[in-house]
Design an enzyme around this catalytic site. Structure first.
Site, short mmCIF file in Angstrom:
data_model
loop_
_atom_site.label_atom_id
_atom_site.label_comp_id
_atom_site.label_asym_id
_atom_site.label_seq_id
_atom_site.Cartn_x
_atom_site.Cartn_y
_atom_site.Cartn_z
N MET A 17 0.82 -1.22 0.00
CA MET A 17 0.00 0.00 0.00
C MET A 17 0.85 1.26 0.00
O MET A 17 0.49 2.27 -0.62
CB MET A 17 -0.86 0.01 1.26
CG MET A 17 -1.98 -0.96 1.23
SD MET A 17 -3.04 -0.59 2.63
CE MET A 17 -3.08 -2.17 3.38
N ASP A 62 14.18 2.54 9.55
CA ASP A 62 13.57 1.52 10.39
C ASP A 62 12.68 2.30 11.36
O ASP A 62 13.17 3.05 12.20
CB ASP A 62 14.65 0.73 11.15
CG ASP A 62 14.05 -0.24 12.18
OD1 ASP A 62 12.82 -0.23 12.37
OD2 ASP A 62 14.83 -0.98 12.79
N VAL A 63 11.37 2.12 11.24
CA VAL A 63 10.45 2.98 12.01
C VAL A 63 10.56 2.78 13.52
O VAL A 63 10.07 3.62 14.29
CB VAL A 63 8.98 2.80 11.57
CG1 VAL A 63 8.76 3.32 10.16
CG2 VAL A 63 8.50 1.37 11.73
N TYR A 154 -0.69 -7.96 17.01
CA TYR A 154 -1.07 -7.11 15.87
C TYR A 154 -2.31 -6.29 16.22
O TYR A 154 -2.34 -5.07 16.02
CB TYR A 154 -1.32 -7.98 14.64
CG TYR A 154 -1.61 -7.19 13.37
CD1 TYR A 154 -0.59 -6.57 12.67
CD2 TYR A 154 -2.91 -7.07 12.89
CE1 TYR A 154 -0.84 -5.84 11.51
CE2 TYR A 154 -3.18 -6.35 11.74
CZ TYR A 154 -2.15 -5.73 11.05
OH TYR A 154 -2.41 -5.01 9.91
N THR A 192 -0.18 -9.96 2.69
CA THR A 192 -1.29 -10.93 2.80
C THR A 192 -1.24 -12.03 1.76
O THR A 192 -1.99 -13.01 1.86
CB THR A 192 -2.65 -10.21 2.68
OG1 THR A 192 -2.63 -9.44 1.47
CG2 THR A 192 -2.92 -9.31 3.86
N1 NAD Z 1 -2.74 -5.84 3.67
C1 NAD Z 1 -3.75 -5.82 4.51
O1 NAD Z 1 -4.70 -6.60 4.41
C2 NAD Z 1 -3.79 -4.80 5.62
C3 NAD Z 1 -5.01 -4.62 6.30
C4 NAD Z 1 -5.07 -3.68 7.31
C5 NAD Z 1 -3.97 -2.91 7.61
N2 NAD Z 1 -2.81 -3.11 6.94
C6 NAD Z 1 -1.68 -2.24 7.31
O2 NAD Z 1 -1.31 -1.48 6.19
C7 NAD Z 1 0.09 -1.16 6.26
C8 NAD Z 1 0.77 -1.56 4.95
O3 NAD Z 1 0.62 -2.95 4.79
P1 NAD Z 1 0.86 -3.74 3.43
O4 NAD Z 1 -0.24 -4.72 3.32
O5 NAD Z 1 1.15 -2.79 2.33
O6 NAD Z 1 2.18 -4.54 3.88
P2 NAD Z 1 3.53 -4.92 3.09
O7 NAD Z 1 4.20 -5.91 3.96
O8 NAD Z 1 3.22 -5.27 1.70
O9 NAD Z 1 4.33 -3.55 3.13
C9 NAD Z 1 4.78 -3.03 4.36
C10 NAD Z 1 6.01 -2.18 4.13
O10 NAD Z 1 6.46 -1.74 5.42
C11 NAD Z 1 7.85 -1.94 5.47
N3 NAD Z 1 8.30 -2.12 6.85
C12 NAD Z 1 8.08 -3.17 7.67
N4 NAD Z 1 8.73 -3.00 8.83
C13 NAD Z 1 9.38 -1.80 8.73
C14 NAD Z 1 10.22 -1.07 9.59
N5 NAD Z 1 10.57 -1.53 10.81
N6 NAD Z 1 10.68 0.12 9.18
C15 NAD Z 1 10.36 0.60 7.95
N7 NAD Z 1 9.59 -0.06 7.08
C16 NAD Z 1 9.11 -1.25 7.47
C17 NAD Z 1 8.10 -3.19 4.64
O11 NAD Z 1 9.46 -3.30 4.25
C18 NAD Z 1 7.16 -2.96 3.49
O12 NAD Z 1 7.74 -2.22 2.45
C19 NAD Z 1 0.62 -1.91 7.48
O13 NAD Z 1 0.67 -1.03 8.58
C20 NAD Z 1 -0.42 -2.98 7.71
O14 NAD Z 1 -0.46 -3.44 9.03
C21 NAD Z 1 -2.69 -4.04 5.96
#
Ligand code: NAD
Length: 249
Positions: A17, A62-63, A154, A192
Site C-alpha cells: 500500500m 527503520d520505524v 497485531y 497478505t
Molecule cells: N494488507 C492488509 O490486508 C492490511 C489490512 C489492514 C492494515 N494493513 C496495514 O497497512 C500497512 C501496509 O501494509 P501492506 O499490506 O502494504 O504490507 P507490506 O508488507 O506489503 O508492506 C509493508 C512495508 O512496510 C515496510 N516495513 C516493515 N517494517 C518496517 C520497519 N521496521 N521500518 C520501515 N519499514 C518497514 C516493509 O518493508 C514494506 O515495504 C501496514 O501497517 C499494515 O499493518 C494491511
C-alpha cells in the site's frame, strides 16, 4: 492536482500500500519521501516516480529507530523545504493467539506498528508546525476496531494506533495539524499474499466481506489521499474504515 505544493513522507513506501500511496501522491503533485528498510525496492519506486515526472527521494528508515526518524524528517525538510504530510504506513503482521504469542513477538510488533507511529508523529510535528500545519495519516486496520480470532500483538498494536491518533488530533489541532486513522480490511499486498494463497482462507475473507471482494491497495491509497489533502481540512481524530463493509455488521 490534489496535493500540489505538498511534501509527504510515507513510511513503508517500498511495496504494498505504501508504494501505491507514494505513486498516487506524486501523481497528485506531492513531493514524496519514502522511508523503508527494503533499500532495493525503495530505490526502484523512487526511480519509477522520478521517471514518470514526479519528485521522490528514498531514505533508509527503520520505524522502530528514533534516530532514523529524525534523519528522515530532516531529509524531507532539507531536500524539499518543508513537511506537510506524514503517512505512518509501515507495519508487520503476526498471527498467533494469546497463548502462542511470545514476549519477543509482542515487543517486535509493538515496536514497529505502535512505537514506530509514535516516533514518526513526534518528529514530524515540529516540521509541520514550522510549515504552518499538516496532516498525519496513520494506517491502522479493522484489527484496530474489533477483536481477531488469529492475532494478538497485531490487534493490540493497531488498537493503540487508533487512540494515539485521537490524542495527536486533540493535542495539535491548535497548530493546524490534523491526525486521522485508516482501517483497511483484507487488502491484497505482499503482506497478505501468503495466507491468501490458501483458497479456504481467501474465500473466508471474501465471504465475511459484504462487498464480496478483497481490497486493492488503491482502495486505501485514495482514502489516505483524501485525508492528506486540504479537502479534509475539517477532518481530524476520525476513523476511515475501508473494509468492504466487513465491520459494519
Ligand atoms: N494488507 C492488509 O490486508 C492490511 C489490512 C489492514 C492494515 N494493513 C496495514 O497497512 C500497512 C501496509 O501494509 P501492506 O499490506 O502494504 O504490507 P507490506 O508488507 O506489503 O508492506 C509493508 C512495508 O512496510 C515496510 N516495513 C516493515 N517494517 C518496517 C520497519 N521496521 N521500518 C520501515 N519499514 C518497514 C516493509 O518493508 C514494506 O515495504 C501496514 O501497517 C499494515 O499493518 C494491511
Amino acid at each position: 492536482m490534489r496535493l500540489e505544493n505538498k511534501v509527504a513522507l510515507i513510511s513503508g513506501g517500498a511495496r504494498g500500500m505504501g508504494e501505491v500511496e507514494a505513486k498516487l501522491f506524486a501523481k497528485e503533485g506531492a513531493k514524496v519521501i519514502i522511508g523503508d528498510m527494503l533499500e532495493d525496492k525503495g530505490r526502484k519506486v523512487e526511480a519509477q516516480i522520478n521517471e514518470a515526472g514526479g519528485e521522490c527521494v528514498f531514505v533508509v528508515l527503520d520505524v522502530s529507530d528514533e534516530d532514523a526518524w529524525q534523519r528522515a524528517v530532516n531529509e524531507a525538510v532539507s531536500r524539499f523545504g518543508k513537511l506537510d504530510i506524514l503517512v505512518n504506513n509501515a507495519g508487520i503482521y503476526r498471527a498467533h493467539i494469546v497463548e502462542e504469542t511470545t514476549a519477543a513477538e509482542w515487543d517486535q510488533v509493538m515496536n514497529i506498528n505502535a512505537k514506530g507511529v509514535f516516533f514518526g508523529t513526534k518528529y514530524a510535528i515540529p516540521a509541520m508546525r514550522e510549515a504552518g500545519g499538516g496532516s498525519i495519516v496513520n494506517i491502522s486496520s479493522v484489527a484496530g476496531l474489533v477483536g481477531s480470532r488469529q492475532t494478538t500483538a497485531y490487534t493490540a498494536s493497531k488498537g493503540a494506533v487508533r487512540l494515539f491518533t485521537k490524542s495527536t488530533a486533540i493535542q495539535y489541532a491548535s497548530d493546524g495539524i490534523r491526525a486521522n486513522s485508516v482501517h483497511p480490511g483484507t487488502i491484497v499486498t505482499p503482506m497478505t499474499e501468503g495466507f491468501l494463497a490458501d483458497s479456504t482462507m481467501r474465500q473466508d475473507r471474501m465471504d465475511r466481506t459484504p462487498l464480496k471482494r478483497l481490497g486493492r491497495p488503491e482502495d486505501v491509497a485514495y482514502g489516505a489521499l483524501y485525508l492528506a489533502s486540504d479537502e479534509a481540512s475539517f477532518v481530524t481524530g476520525s476513523e476511515l474504515v475501508i473494509d468492504g463493509g466487513r465491520t459494519a455488521e
